[in-house]
Design a protein around this motif. Structure first.
Motif, mmCIF file in Angstrom:
data_model
loop_
_atom_site.group_PDB
_atom_site.id
_atom_site.type_symbol
_atom_site.label_atom_id
_atom_site.label_comp_id
_atom_site.label_asym_id
_atom_site.label_seq_id
_atom_site.Cartn_x
_atom_site.Cartn_y
_atom_site.Cartn_z
ATOM 1 N N ARG A 1 30.986 -19.390 24.581
ATOM 2 C CA ARG A 1 30.056 -20.477 25.668
ATOM 3 C C ARG A 1 30.121 -21.800 24.979
ATOM 4 N N ARG A 2 29.757 -22.258 24.123
ATOM 5 C CA ARG A 2 29.188 -23.116 23.932
ATOM 6 C C ARG A 2 31.092 -23.813 23.905
ATOM 7 N N LEU A 3 32.060 -23.341 24.079
ATOM 8 C CA LEU A 3 33.819 -23.857 24.126
ATOM 9 C C LEU A 3 33.651 -24.139 25.897
ATOM 10 N N ARG A 4 33.044 -23.168 26.068
ATOM 11 C CA ARG A 4 33.167 -23.079 27.956
ATOM 12 C C ARG A 4 32.548 -24.251 28.447
ATOM 13 N N GLU A 5 31.243 -24.945 27.681
ATOM 14 C CA GLU A 5 30.805 -25.791 28.613
ATOM 15 C C GLU A 5 31.311 -27.258 27.661
ATOM 16 N N ALA A 6 31.607 -27.048 26.335
ATOM 17 C CA ALA A 6 32.374 -28.396 26.523
ATOM 18 C C ALA A 6 32.855 -28.927 27.175
ATOM 19 N N LYS A 7 34.049 -27.194 27.853
ATOM 20 C CA LYS A 7 35.256 -28.427 28.731
ATOM 21 C C LYS A 7 34.752 -28.648 30.142
ATOM 22 N N SER A 8 33.660 -28.334 29.965
ATOM 23 C CA SER A 8 32.863 -28.486 31.895
ATOM 24 C C SER A 8 33.079 -27.218 32.582
ATOM 25 N N LEU A 9 33.215 -26.810 31.466
ATOM 26 C CA LEU A 9 34.065 -24.952 33.630
ATOM 27 C C LEU A 9 32.320 -24.477 33.772
ATOM 28 N N LYS B 1 43.100 -18.935 25.972
ATOM 29 C CA LYS B 1 43.961 -20.429 26.050
ATOM 30 C C LYS B 1 43.132 -21.203 26.936
ATOM 31 N N LEU B 2 42.066 -19.972 27.934
ATOM 32 C CA LEU B 2 41.350 -21.209 28.401
ATOM 33 C C LEU B 2 40.325 -22.084 27.774
ATOM 34 N N ILE B 3 40.032 -21.731 26.755
ATOM 35 C CA ILE B 3 38.609 -22.008 26.276
ATOM 36 C C ILE B 3 38.430 -22.714 25.257
ATOM 37 N N ALA B 4 40.008 -22.678 24.266
ATOM 38 C CA ALA B 4 40.378 -22.618 23.748
ATOM 39 C C ALA B 4 39.998 -24.374 23.431
ATOM 40 N N PRO B 5 39.852 -24.976 21.793
ATOM 41 C CA PRO B 5 39.551 -26.536 21.636
ATOM 42 C C PRO B 5 40.803 -26.824 21.538
ATOM 43 N N GLU B 6 40.745 -28.183 22.008
ATOM 44 C CA GLU B 6 41.607 -28.676 22.307
ATOM 45 C C GLU B 6 42.319 -28.776 20.527
ATOM 46 N N PRO B 7 43.074 -28.924 19.940
ATOM 47 C CA PRO B 7 43.432 -29.630 18.667
ATOM 48 C C PRO B 7 43.505 -31.296 18.429
ATOM 49 N N ALA B 8 42.711 -31.588 17.373
ATOM 50 C CA ALA B 8 42.768 -33.006 17.369
ATOM 51 C C ALA B 8 43.458 -33.377 16.437
ATOM 52 N N VAL B 9 44.500 -34.862 17.277
ATOM 53 C CA VAL B 9 45.123 -35.406 17.530
ATOM 54 C C VAL B 9 45.552 -35.853 16.363
ATOM 55 N N LYS B 10 45.843 -35.633 14.939
ATOM 56 C CA LYS B 10 46.003 -35.971 13.888
ATOM 57 C C LYS B 10 47.020 -37.749 13.482
ATOM 58 N N PRO B 11 46.971 -38.522 12.912
ATOM 59 C CA PRO B 11 47.613 -39.224 12.324
ATOM 60 C C PRO B 11 49.338 -39.203 11.492
ATOM 61 N N GLU B 12 50.269 -39.244 12.356
ATOM 62 C CA GLU B 12 51.355 -39.824 11.752
ATOM 63 C C GLU B 12 51.299 -39.953 10.430
ATOM 64 N N VAL B 13 51.835 -39.757 9.220
ATOM 65 C CA VAL B 13 51.700 -39.951 8.348
ATOM 66 C C VAL B 13 53.028 -40.300 7.577
ATOM 67 N N VAL B 14 54.296 -41.299 7.627
ATOM 68 C CA VAL B 14 55.435 -41.353 6.978
ATOM 69 C C VAL B 14 55.244 -41.405 5.385
ATOM 70 N N LYS B 15 56.453 -39.937 5.265
ATOM 71 C CA LYS B 15 56.450 -39.649 4.318
ATOM 72 C C LYS B 15 57.355 -40.934 3.407
ATOM 73 N N LEU C 1 18.308 -28.248 17.688
ATOM 74 C CA LEU C 1 19.463 -28.018 18.690
ATOM 75 C C LEU C 1 20.059 -28.804 19.836
ATOM 76 N N ASP C 2 21.129 -28.991 20.200
ATOM 77 C CA ASP C 2 21.080 -28.751 20.867
ATOM 78 C C ASP C 2 21.309 -28.552 22.837
ATOM 79 N N LEU C 3 21.358 -28.949 23.830
ATOM 80 C CA LEU C 3 20.696 -27.639 24.934
ATOM 81 C C LEU C 3 21.723 -26.537 25.285
ATOM 82 N N PRO C 4 22.663 -27.148 25.136
ATOM 83 C CA PRO C 4 24.049 -26.263 25.491
ATOM 84 C C PRO C 4 23.926 -24.773 24.380
ATOM 85 N N GLU C 5 23.857 -25.250 22.165
ATOM 86 C CA GLU C 5 23.321 -24.171 21.817
ATOM 87 C C GLU C 5 22.131 -23.671 22.065
ATOM 88 N N ILE C 6 21.353 -23.951 22.540
ATOM 89 C CA ILE C 6 19.868 -23.223 23.302
ATOM 90 C C ILE C 6 20.087 -22.334 24.578
#
Length: 407
Positions: A21-29, A65-79, A253-258
């Motif tokens: 439920r928290r993931l669904r509300e985080a995506k405003s669905l 797939k619908l409620i999956a959290p969006e992956p965080a964009v990691k900065p590209e590290v040049v080796k 707690l936040d309102l979505p968690e409550i």
């Protein structure tokens, strides 16, 4: 293996119902949008988020797939380039992850294929395994740690929710007993303390406690006027509003968690919070004139002061709670086995003693009234008998009978 089984194995495991439920509300669905995308009804989506059912097959893959959290964009590290012995020693340049773009480095000559790494010593491997074993915690130890960290504060929270010290302690111990019975599920939960808190609140707010004489009336309020006014204001609120106010301004707690914990929508939780705050602010003018953020801070301080000032009973040790949970589970199991055995015995006795055919019972004799008199000649009365006798004795005088003759 069937196709559906393969698909379910490929889909990652779903999060806990509260996290869904928290993931669904985080995506405003909304529930309607998720139901339309997956191809189910709104009631089905709600049952998935409350934990009553779980999706399967293609719907499980779509829902995950619908409620999956969006992956965080990691900065590209040049080796840094690999430098061989022919290129000479080069100073290592550390990559800065906080920069948006890494500065380009000069190209190096092609590196030679790396040699096989030397085998690790046996002593190092054994020490790593022993260290891993030392870090491993048993289920009882993990439960005891959770109990020691959250049980005392949870008893105080439950006291603010119910106003009864004994019921608060009983609710917390009952919640931890349920947690120990379902520890494989609670241990992997995203928030084990939240799981126990929800179970304790549900048990404490049960209306059946009103039938118990010890919990029929709340305990004596605090003697200090300010704390007593806050105590009375909390108990005057409906249970759902009181719980929402305690979770938001007391626990933080936040309102979505409550909303997920109280099985309500986020707008409904927000409405309950505003109504509860307005009811409490009527008794405290300093809360009514404060801004929302300042009002939340003041309420948090007052609730914390009220919980710390009151003397609440200390919960039992964790070992006693675990032992009580195991004893109750064992008792209920034996009671269920005994009930099944008794049912089987009664069924067998009934089959052995019951008749094989139906024999209708014989009705007992009864006097019947209201039957009409029997038809036909009736018994002659005395007058009829006298007339019959006189007719038989006296000859009737009249014309003689004419007898025909043959001529």
């Amino acid at each position: 293996m069937t196709r559906s089984t393969t698909d379910e194995a490929a889909v990652p495991p779903l999060p806990s119902p509260k996290e869904r439920r928290r993931l669904r509300e985080a995506k405003s669905l909304s529930e309607e949008e998720v139901a339309a995308a997956v191809g189910v009804t709104r009631a089905t989506v709600r049952s998935w988020e409350t934990g009553r059912t779980s999706p399967r097959g293609r719907k499980r893959a779509l829902y995950a797939k619908l409620i999956a959290p969006e992956p965080a964009v990691k900065p590209e590290v040049v080796k840094p380039p690999v430098v061989t012995a022919e290129a000479g020693p080069v100073a290592a340049v550390p990559a800065a992850p906080d920069l948006p773009e890494a500065s380009p480095l000069p190209e190096a000559p092609p590196a030679a294929p790396p040699a096989d790494p030397p085998p690790a010593p046996v002593s190092d491997t054994r020490s790593g395994a022993e260290a891993a074993d030392e870090r491993r915690v048993s289920p009882a130890e993990a439960f005891d740690e959770l109990y020691a960290r959250t049980a005392p504060g949870l008893v105080r929270q439950t006291y603010l929710l119910t106003g009864r010290r004994t019921l608060a302690r009983e609710s917390v111990e009952r919640a931890f007993e349920l947690a120990w019975q379902r520890w494989p599920e609670v241990a992997v939960d995203r928030d084990p303390a939240g799981w126990v808190r929800a179970a304790a609140y549900e048990y404490a707010m049960s209306p059946w406690h009103r039938l118990r004489r010890t919990h029929r009336h709340p305990d004596a309020p605090p003697t200090e006027p300010g704390k007593r006014a806050l105590f009375d204001a909390l108990l005057d609120l409906p249970p759902a509003y009181r719980r929402t106010l305690l979770l938001y301004d007391g626990v933080g707690l936040d309102l979505p968690e409550i909303a997920a914990e109280t099985e309500a929508s986020t707008p409904a939780a927000a409405g309950r919070l505003m109504t509860a705050r307005a009811a409490v602010a009527e008794r405290f003018p300093e809360l009514a004139d404060a801004a929302p953020a300042e009002q939340s801070a003041l309420l948090q301080d007052r609730l914390g002061g009220l919980a710390r000032a009151e003397h609440v009973p200390v919960p039992r040790p964790a070992r006693a709670v675990r032992t009580g949970s195991e004893n109750k589970a064992r008792l209920w199991t034996r009671a269920a086995v005994a009930g099944v055995a008794l049912l089987i015995a009664v069924t067998g006795l009934t089959l052995h003693t019951a008749p094989t055919h139906y024999e209708p019972p014989i009705s007992p004799p009864e006097r019947v009234g209201g039957v009409p008199p029997r038809g036909g000649p009736q018994k002659l009365t005395a007058q009829d008998l006298k007339l019959q006798k006189s007719l038989s004795e006296q000859l009737a005088h009249g014309p003689e009978r004419l007898v025909p003759r043959l001529e």
